[in-house]
Design a protein around this motif. Structure first.
Motif, PDB file in Angstrom:
ATOM      1  N   LEU A  48       0.812  -1.216   0.000  1.00 11.85           N
ATOM      2  CA  LEU A  48       0.000   0.000   0.000  1.00 11.85           C
ATOM      3  C   LEU A  48       0.847   1.269   0.000  1.00 11.85           C
ATOM      4  CD1 LEU A  48      -2.791  -1.255   2.394  1.00 11.85           C
ATOM      5  CD2 LEU A  48      -3.086  -0.613  -0.027  1.00 11.85           C
ATOM      6  N   MET A  49       2.110   1.170   0.385  1.00  6.74           N
ATOM      7  CA  MET A  49       3.004   2.327   0.292  1.00  6.74           C
ATOM      8  C   MET A  49       3.241   2.687  -1.169  1.00  6.74           C
ATOM      9  SD  MET A  49       5.831   1.942   3.278  1.00  6.74           S
ATOM     10  CE  MET A  49       6.611   3.465   2.766  1.00  6.74           C
ATOM     11  N   GLY A 102      -0.466   4.970   9.088  1.00  7.00           N
ATOM     12  CA  GLY A 102       0.001   3.745   8.452  1.00  7.00           C
ATOM     13  C   GLY A 102       1.294   3.960   7.703  1.00  7.00           C
ATOM     14  N   ARG A 103       1.381   5.076   6.990  1.00  5.14           N
ATOM     15  CA  ARG A 103       2.614   5.412   6.255  1.00  5.14           C
ATOM     16  C   ARG A 103       3.767   5.633   7.237  1.00  5.14           C
ATOM     17  NH1 ARG A 103       3.364   6.203   1.308  1.00  5.14           N
ATOM     18  NH2 ARG A 103       1.158   6.423   0.842  1.00  5.14           N
ATOM     19  N   THR A 104       3.483   6.356   8.319  1.00  2.77           N
ATOM     20  CA  THR A 104       4.518   6.595   9.335  1.00  2.77           C
ATOM     21  C   THR A 104       4.986   5.280   9.942  1.00  2.77           C
ATOM     22  OG1 THR A 104       3.627   8.776   9.828  1.00  2.77           O
ATOM     23  CG2 THR A 104       4.975   7.749  11.543  1.00  2.77           C
ATOM     24  N   LEU A 109       9.282   1.471  10.413  1.00  4.08           N
ATOM     25  CA  LEU A 109       9.740   0.090  10.564  1.00  4.08           C
ATOM     26  C   LEU A 109      10.812  -0.281   9.553  1.00  4.08           C
ATOM     27  CD1 LEU A 109       6.266  -1.598  11.054  1.00  4.08           C
ATOM     28  CD2 LEU A 109       8.059  -1.389  12.797  1.00  4.08           C
ATOM     29  N   LEU A 110      10.656   0.193   8.323  1.00  8.60           N
ATOM     30  CA  LEU A 110      11.499  -0.294   7.232  1.00  8.60           C
ATOM     31  C   LEU A 110      12.580   0.690   6.789  1.00  8.60           C
ATOM     32  CD1 LEU A 110       8.639  -1.932   5.165  1.00  8.60           C
ATOM     33  CD2 LEU A 110      10.237  -3.061   6.726  1.00  8.60           C
ATOM     34  N   ALA A 111      12.458   1.959   7.165  1.00 10.54           N
ATOM     35  CA  ALA A 111      13.407   2.970   6.703  1.00 10.54           C
ATOM     36  C   ALA A 111      14.865   2.659   7.055  1.00 10.54           C
ATOM     37  CB  ALA A 111      13.021   4.345   7.223  1.00 10.54           C
ATOM     38  N   PRO A 112      15.172   2.187   8.267  1.00  6.84           N
ATOM     39  CA  PRO A 112      16.582   1.911   8.553  1.00  6.84           C
ATOM     40  C   PRO A 112      17.193   0.893   7.573  1.00  6.84           C
ATOM     41  CG  PRO A 112      15.318   1.935  10.584  1.00  6.84           C
ATOM     42  CD  PRO A 112      14.331   1.993   9.450  1.00  6.84           C
ATOM     43  N   MET A 113      16.441  -0.139   7.238  1.00  8.18           N
ATOM     44  CA  MET A 113      16.935  -1.134   6.292  1.00  8.18           C
ATOM     45  C   MET A 113      17.124  -0.509   4.912  1.00  8.18           C
ATOM     46  SD  MET A 113      15.098  -4.621   4.918  1.00  8.18           S
ATOM     47  CE  MET A 113      13.731  -3.697   4.215  1.00  8.18           C
TER      48      MET A 113
END
Length: 147
Positions: A48-49, A102-104, A109-113
């Motif tokens: 959904l992003m 939801g976007r935040t 959750l995934l931004a560091p990766m």
């Protein structure tokens, strides 16, 4: 890997790929647990992003039934991560939109990766990136053979 193919010595590249596959398999369940989501809910957020989708689209992308996708959307809606809206051209369908929370959540959750992956990619020359891309595409084809 040696146990699978006797008398075969995997290269450092194949050992690194195997490690990546193992870490990848373990990372999404760990991220989902930390976010108090199911893996399917986390994967739905990732999809959904990229685009607003209907429950049937999510079902196809997640490899679940339409009923299961509806349950995933229901749970994400209860968390405040998505909202339903009418499809713009088909009154019988609904669309699922990612909410700002939801976007935040997904980005947090995934931004560091993704940031670390982007940094590793930036260190490659165009020629190195082409070799890595070719290898990863071929590895993907090889893995799909067992699906």
């Amino acid at each position: 890997m040696r146990a699978v193919v006797p008398d075969w010595e995997p290269s450092p590249a194949l050992e690194a790929l195997d490690e990546l596959v193992q870490v990848s398999a373990a990372s999404m369940p760990a991220v989902a647990r930390r976010a108090q989501l199911s893996e399917s809910e986390l994967h739905a957020l990732r999809h959904l992003m990229k685009d607003d989708l209907g429950p049937a689209d999510l079902a196809r992308l997640l490899g679940v039934t339409a009923a299961a996708a509806t349950g995933i959307v229901d749970r994400l809606e209860a968390h405040g991560h998505v909202e339903r809206r009418p499809h713009p051209s088909d009154r019988r369908r609904t669309m699922v939109d990612l909410t700002p929370s939801g976007r935040t959540q997904a980005i947090g959750l995934l931004a560091p990766m993704f940031r670390s992956l982007a940094e590793a990619d930036a260190e490659l020359s165009d020629e190195e990136r082409a070799v890595v891309t070719r290898f990863l595409r071929q590895a993907t084809v090889a893995m799909r053979q067992v699906m």
